[in-house]
Design a protein around this motif. Sequence first.
Motif, mmCIF file in Angstrom:
data_model
loop_
_atom_site.group_PDB
_atom_site.id
_atom_site.type_symbol
_atom_site.label_atom_id
_atom_site.label_comp_id
_atom_site.label_asym_id
_atom_site.label_seq_id
_atom_site.Cartn_x
_atom_site.Cartn_y
_atom_site.Cartn_z
ATOM 1 N N GLY A 44 3.501 16.312 -23.937
ATOM 2 C CA GLY A 44 2.199 15.643 -24.045
ATOM 3 C C GLY A 44 1.757 15.129 -22.684
ATOM 4 N N ALA A 45 0.484 15.264 -22.404
ATOM 5 C CA ALA A 45 -0.040 14.872 -21.096
ATOM 6 C C ALA A 45 0.164 13.379 -20.834
ATOM 7 N N GLY A 46 -0.077 12.553 -21.841
ATOM 8 C CA GLY A 46 0.068 11.109 -21.667
ATOM 9 C C GLY A 46 1.486 10.699 -21.304
ATOM 10 N N PRO A 47 2.496 11.076 -22.130
ATOM 11 C CA PRO A 47 3.878 10.732 -21.790
ATOM 12 C C PRO A 47 4.318 11.308 -20.435
ATOM 13 N N PHE A 48 3.875 12.536 -20.131
ATOM 14 C CA PHE A 48 4.266 13.135 -18.852
ATOM 15 C C PHE A 48 3.779 12.293 -17.677
ATOM 16 N N TRP A 49 2.498 11.951 -17.665
ATOM 17 C CA TRP A 49 1.964 11.194 -16.535
ATOM 18 C C TRP A 49 2.462 9.747 -16.528
ATOM 19 N N LEU A 50 2.826 9.231 -17.682
ATOM 20 C CA LEU A 50 3.398 7.884 -17.737
ATOM 21 C C LEU A 50 4.743 7.824 -17.007
ATOM 22 N N ILE A 51 5.497 8.910 -17.075
ATOM 23 C CA ILE A 51 6.786 8.974 -16.378
ATOM 24 C C ILE A 51 6.599 9.464 -14.947
ATOM 25 N N TYR A 52 5.832 10.516 -14.798
ATOM 26 C CA TYR A 52 5.699 11.207 -13.509
ATOM 27 C C TYR A 52 5.042 10.327 -12.450
ATOM 28 N N SER A 53 4.003 9.602 -12.806
ATOM 29 C CA SER A 53 3.243 8.829 -11.818
ATOM 30 C C SER A 53 4.088 7.776 -11.110
ATOM 31 N N PRO A 54 4.799 6.894 -11.842
ATOM 32 C CA PRO A 54 5.604 5.899 -11.119
ATOM 33 C C PRO A 54 6.759 6.516 -10.344
ATOM 34 N N VAL A 55 7.332 7.605 -10.860
ATOM 35 C CA VAL A 55 8.424 8.249 -10.133
ATOM 36 C C VAL A 55 7.929 8.765 -8.788
ATOM 37 N N MET A 56 6.801 9.460 -8.785
ATOM 38 C CA MET A 56 6.274 10.019 -7.537
ATOM 39 C C MET A 56 5.835 8.908 -6.583
ATOM 40 N N ALA A 57 5.123 7.920 -7.097
ATOM 41 C CA ALA A 57 4.608 6.842 -6.239
ATOM 42 C C ALA A 57 5.746 6.050 -5.606
ATOM 43 N N CYS A 58 6.759 5.700 -6.395
ATOM 44 C CA CYS A 58 7.846 4.863 -5.879
ATOM 45 C C CYS A 58 8.773 5.641 -4.952
ATOM 46 N N ALA A 59 9.057 6.897 -5.282
ATOM 47 C CA ALA A 59 9.902 7.698 -4.407
ATOM 48 C C ALA A 59 9.226 7.901 -3.053
ATOM 49 N N ALA A 60 7.938 8.216 -3.070
ATOM 50 C CA ALA A 60 7.203 8.383 -1.813
ATOM 51 C C ALA A 60 7.179 7.085 -1.028
ATOM 52 N N MET A 64 0.819 -1.215 0.000
ATOM 53 C CA MET A 64 0.000 0.000 0.000
ATOM 54 C C MET A 64 0.851 1.263 0.000
ATOM 55 N N LEU A 65 2.168 1.096 0.169
ATOM 56 C CA LEU A 65 3.054 2.255 0.110
ATOM 57 C C LEU A 65 2.992 2.942 -1.258
ATOM 58 N N PHE A 66 2.740 2.169 -2.312
ATOM 59 C CA PHE A 66 2.791 2.749 -3.662
ATOM 60 C C PHE A 66 1.562 3.602 -3.977
ATOM 61 N N PRO A 67 0.332 3.077 -3.855
ATOM 62 C CA PRO A 67 -0.806 3.982 -4.040
ATOM 63 C C PRO A 67 -0.855 5.049 -2.952
ATOM 64 N N GLY A 68 -0.457 4.675 -1.720
ATOM 65 C CA GLY A 68 -0.439 5.659 -0.648
ATOM 66 C C GLY A 68 0.563 6.773 -0.908
ATOM 67 N N GLY A 69 1.721 6.409 -1.463
ATOM 68 C CA GLY A 69 2.721 7.408 -1.790
ATOM 69 C C GLY A 69 2.258 8.350 -2.880
ATOM 70 N N PHE A 70 1.600 7.820 -3.907
ATOM 71 C CA PHE A 70 1.064 8.665 -4.974
ATOM 72 C C PHE A 70 0.045 9.643 -4.403
ATOM 73 N N PHE A 71 -0.831 9.151 -3.543
ATOM 74 C CA PHE A 71 -1.827 10.028 -2.907
ATOM 75 C C PHE A 71 -1.142 11.099 -2.071
ATOM 76 N N TYR A 72 -0.110 10.709 -1.332
ATOM 77 C CA TYR A 72 0.556 11.610 -0.399
ATOM 78 C C TYR A 72 1.194 12.800 -1.113
ATOM 79 N N LEU A 73 1.818 12.563 -2.276
ATOM 80 C CA LEU A 73 2.523 13.623 -2.982
ATOM 81 C C LEU A 73 1.692 14.314 -4.056
ATOM 82 N N VAL A 74 0.888 13.553 -4.763
ATOM 83 C CA VAL A 74 0.219 14.096 -5.946
ATOM 84 C C VAL A 74 -1.183 14.614 -5.634
ATOM 85 N N ILE A 75 -1.913 13.921 -4.793
ATOM 86 C CA ILE A 75 -3.326 14.242 -4.586
ATOM 87 C C ILE A 75 -3.574 15.022 -3.297
#
Length: 368
Positions: A239-255, A178-189
């Motif tokens: 492009g929004a698609g390529p940006f979020w394809l890179i940004y999402s896993p970086v933020m989730a995993c780092a968090a 749960m660290l991964f979805p939780g991390g994405f929520f913590y930083l992005v949302i």
Amino acid sequence: MTHGPATAPVLSSPLPPAQTPPAKPSAHATGITRADFELKPFMTPSNWIASWQILNTLVPLGLLWWVAVWSLQQAPLLLLPVIALMVLLLARCFSLMHDCGHNALFRSRRVNRAVGFLLGIVCGIPQLPWSRGHAFHHRHNGNWERYQGPSALITTEAYGALSPSQQRWYGRIRQPLMLFPGGFFYLVIKPRVALLLGLLDVARQGSTRHWHSPEECRDLALNNLAVVGLWVGMGWWIGAGPFWLIYSPVMACAAAIFICIFFVQHNFPGSYAHASEGWSEMAGCLEGTSDLDLPALFNWFSADIGCHAIHHLSSAIPNYRLRACQQRNQHLLNGVRRLRLGDIPICFDYILWDPAAKRLATVPAPAR
């Protein structure tokens, strides 16, 4: 959620007796005080070292963004290792932001504030409200009546009052995955939602729990403006698609990495877990924190935050002096739990606080 009275369940240990960590000398028993440690020589920040740390973190991270965009179009197999490096560098950004929050990275409070704000944009989180909340943790570490940790632990009695389905849910959302979805929520949302909910609260009732001062409100608003602006700009560029394809896993995993590190440095077998009455600040530093032994490369990416007991004894010590300070005072750190990478999964079993036993505990084994 309201919990009715219940008898605390009998708790089971996840470790067989042969693997139970040996007892270590207590800060109470040894009579160690902060004055016994040699800390002051390590408290002086260096603007040169701090500036070099910022450069050797942000410049490679920026270059890797360019490489990630290129590899997405030209060499997709390269994308995974590039993202892995970006994750580690973003985790390092968070550690440096953490130092700025303690006014420990640079000599000047104003520079720490400015650089911390910049790193907060990179990490997606408003640095000032975060650092003040983190300071509360430092003031009350080991006092589980005042601070329940990053996972908001409940007592064994409260857990016993939950229904079986609530108990299962409590355990599931505190599992390592749960660290991964939780991390994405913590930083992005979460920071975006906090601003919106805070503004609604102020409009309706004139105050909010989402910030505690006008200064925190400004920091939250400016961070959101900068982060969302960055999202829009990057989306326009690649492009929004390529940006979020890179940004999402970086933020989730780092968090996930830095939340995991923070968790295991305070939730572990034998961790000091006291109520407010009789709580000892020194026991919180020496018995309520663990030192994390990491490979040298990971120590660099985590900015030596594994030297955690020394950090709690003095948060004014910059990350680049923590290890030397730890080595100088090693003879006084025998009561500090040392964890290795292989010990991390066990720490995630300790998700309850047993006030009567003054310890963290595992959930009870299911009845047969």
